[in-house]
Design a protein around this motif. Structure first.
Motif, mmCIF file in Angstrom:
data_model
loop_
_atom_site.group_PDB
_atom_site.id
_atom_site.type_symbol
_atom_site.label_atom_id
_atom_site.label_comp_id
_atom_site.label_asym_id
_atom_site.label_seq_id
_atom_site.Cartn_x
_atom_site.Cartn_y
_atom_site.Cartn_z
ATOM 1 N N LEU A 121 -13.091 -40.640 32.100
ATOM 2 C CA LEU A 121 -12.480 -41.438 31.040
ATOM 3 C C LEU A 121 -11.365 -42.258 31.673
ATOM 4 O O LEU A 121 -10.423 -41.695 32.224
ATOM 5 N N GLY A 124 -11.148 -46.027 28.058
ATOM 6 C CA GLY A 124 -11.715 -45.559 26.793
ATOM 7 C C GLY A 124 -12.621 -46.546 26.087
ATOM 8 O O GLY A 124 -13.198 -46.212 25.051
ATOM 9 N N GLU A 149 -10.198 -37.266 33.640
ATOM 10 C CA GLU A 149 -9.464 -38.192 32.770
ATOM 11 C C GLU A 149 -8.352 -38.844 33.585
ATOM 12 O O GLU A 149 -7.554 -38.144 34.210
ATOM 13 N N ALA A 151 -5.346 -40.100 32.905
ATOM 14 C CA ALA A 151 -4.428 -40.059 31.758
ATOM 15 C C ALA A 151 -3.481 -41.258 31.719
ATOM 16 O O ALA A 151 -3.118 -41.714 30.631
ATOM 17 N N LYS A 154 -4.438 -44.127 29.480
ATOM 18 C CA LYS A 154 -4.332 -43.882 28.037
ATOM 19 C C LYS A 154 -5.638 -44.105 27.259
ATOM 20 O O LYS A 154 -5.634 -44.477 26.090
ATOM 21 N N ARG A 156 -7.623 -41.924 26.135
ATOM 22 C CA ARG A 156 -7.715 -40.920 25.075
ATOM 23 C C ARG A 156 -7.310 -41.510 23.727
ATOM 24 O O ARG A 156 -7.844 -41.141 22.690
ATOM 25 N N GLU A 157 -6.375 -42.466 23.753
ATOM 26 C CA GLU A 157 -5.894 -43.078 22.512
ATOM 27 C C GLU A 157 -6.977 -43.874 21.787
ATOM 28 O O GLU A 157 -6.877 -44.108 20.587
ATOM 29 N N LEU A 163 -11.278 -34.695 22.320
ATOM 30 C CA LEU A 163 -11.711 -35.021 23.683
ATOM 31 C C LEU A 163 -11.331 -33.882 24.616
ATOM 32 O O LEU A 163 -10.182 -33.444 24.633
ATOM 33 N N SER A 165 -11.260 -32.793 28.615
ATOM 34 C CA SER A 165 -11.392 -33.189 30.019
ATOM 35 C C SER A 165 -11.069 -31.975 30.876
ATOM 36 O O SER A 165 -10.198 -31.176 30.527
ATOM 37 N N SER A 168 -7.332 -33.855 35.029
ATOM 38 C CA SER A 168 -6.570 -35.040 34.637
ATOM 39 C C SER A 168 -5.702 -35.509 35.788
ATOM 40 O O SER A 168 -5.081 -34.690 36.480
#
Length: 171
Positions: A121, A124, A149, A151, A154, A156-157, A163, A165, A168
């Motif tokens: 990810l 996104g 991920e 992170a 962002k 995930r937003e 979600l 993962s 990260s």
């Protein structure tokens, strides 16, 4: 087991300034791969999926064995023009232009519980577009999952379902 120990970082790939997280070293290590799939299955099982949808193409490497482990069906979310037969499409905007993802017509029945899976990810965008595509055909997207991920981007937003993962990176 720390899965990060089995993910290789490749600087300047595929172009200068990009740090690529290579999962081929994880896939090649039998114990690490077993642990990975066990952790993915544990996270996914709680959502009681009927189908696991994998995002092209490295997502297939994670989603197909996860579906097998959970006793679920597996479907492919692919870029435009890669699936035979009738397809359902969803076009979405990118920073510069647009892209299209599609699934085969009839791959998901209305009301089926789907978990969307990819290897990574980032921002996104593809996850969000794939969720919209699955909803377009009546799927209940109950969760999303990835191995890695990023992170700091962002992503995930942009994902409006739970979600999961496994690893990260914050920078």
């Amino acid at each position: 087991m720390d899965l990060k120990d089995h993910i290789r970082s490749i600087p300047d790939f595929p172009k200068p300034g990009i740090l690529f997280y290579d999962i081929s070293t994880l896939l090649a290590h039998a114990d690490a791969w077993q642990v990975t799939m066990g952790r993915m299955a544990k996270a996914a099982r709680a959502h009681q999926p009927d189908v696991i949808a994998g995002i092209e193409s490295r997502g297939f490497l994670v989603a197909a064995p996860l579906a097998l482990k959970l006793g679920c069906g597996f479907i492919m979310v692919r870029k435009k023009g890669k699936l035979p037969g009738a397809t359902i499409k969803h076009t979405y905007d990118l920073e510069y232009g647009s892209d299209t993802v599609e699934i085969q017509e009839g791959a998901v029945e209305p009301g089926q519980r789907v978990i969307l899976v990819d290897d990574l990810l980032a921002t996104g965008g593809t996850f969000a577009a794939s969720i919209e595509l699955l909803r377009k055909v009546g799927a209940e997207v109950c969760a999303a999952a990835c191995l890695i991920e990023l992170a700091f981007l962002k992503g995930r937003e942009r994902v409006d379902v739970p979600l999961h993962s496994l690893v990260s990176y914050d920078e």
